[in-house]
Design an enzyme around this catalytic site. Sequence first.
Site, PDB file in Angstrom:
ATOM      1  N   SER A 146       6.399  12.470 -15.257  1.00  0.00           N
ATOM      2  CA  SER A 146       6.426  11.224 -16.014  1.00  0.00           C
ATOM      3  C   SER A 146       5.948  10.075 -15.142  1.00  0.00           C
ATOM      4  O   SER A 146       6.105  10.102 -13.920  1.00  0.00           O
ATOM      5  CB  SER A 146       7.857  10.933 -16.490  1.00  0.00           C
ATOM      6  OG  SER A 146       7.937   9.651 -17.082  1.00  0.00           O
ATOM      7  N   HIS A 147       5.397   9.074 -15.781  1.00  0.00           N
ATOM      8  CA  HIS A 147       4.988   7.858 -15.077  1.00  0.00           C
ATOM      9  C   HIS A 147       6.198   7.069 -14.590  1.00  0.00           C
ATOM     10  O   HIS A 147       6.064   6.225 -13.714  1.00  0.00           O
ATOM     11  CB  HIS A 147       4.147   6.972 -16.001  1.00  0.00           C
ATOM     12  CG  HIS A 147       2.757   7.467 -16.180  1.00  0.00           C
ATOM     13  ND1 HIS A 147       2.453   8.607 -16.889  1.00  0.00           N
ATOM     14  CD2 HIS A 147       1.582   6.980 -15.712  1.00  0.00           C
ATOM     15  CE1 HIS A 147       1.142   8.783 -16.869  1.00  0.00           C
ATOM     16  NE2 HIS A 147       0.594   7.814 -16.165  1.00  0.00           N
ATOM     17  N   SER A 148       7.355   7.344 -15.159  1.00  0.00           N
ATOM     18  CA  SER A 148       8.551   6.559 -14.872  1.00  0.00           C
ATOM     19  C   SER A 148       9.666   7.443 -14.322  1.00  0.00           C
ATOM     20  O   SER A 148      10.055   8.435 -14.956  1.00  0.00           O
ATOM     21  CB  SER A 148       9.031   5.873 -16.157  1.00  0.00           C
ATOM     22  OG  SER A 148      10.321   5.339 -15.996  1.00  0.00           O
TER      23      SER A 148
END
Length: 129
Positions: free
Chosen positions: A11-13
Amino acid sequence: MNRKVAIIIVSHSVNIGQGIKDLISQVITNVPILMACGIDNNEIGTSIEKIQAVFETMDSEAEGIIFYDLGSAKMNAEMAIEMFGVKNLQIAEDVPIVEGAYIAAVESNMGKSKDEILNSLAKLKVKEF
């Protein structure tokens, strides 16, 4: 003992990845949930190096399914797989990250194989109209 299929979150986060891991961990405790989320200093983005670092923590015989949040996360996972030369990991394509990872963890806990889990996940695939 039957080895569980690992769930890998790309995930980007970091917060999204941790939230998915927390959700699954409330009901499943003995399935590996691995995260490759964010970039250096946990800022937004994805990193091939973080994905490869996850691969390095896995036993060479372990199987895993990769779930991703956005297209560039998928692209980085594909490049990491190619660069690292892993054969026992597969990306769950066009599957919602939260629901897919949760279902995969439940089925892994039941002892299902990677291929059996991927067949179940096919029912979740995003359909084009």
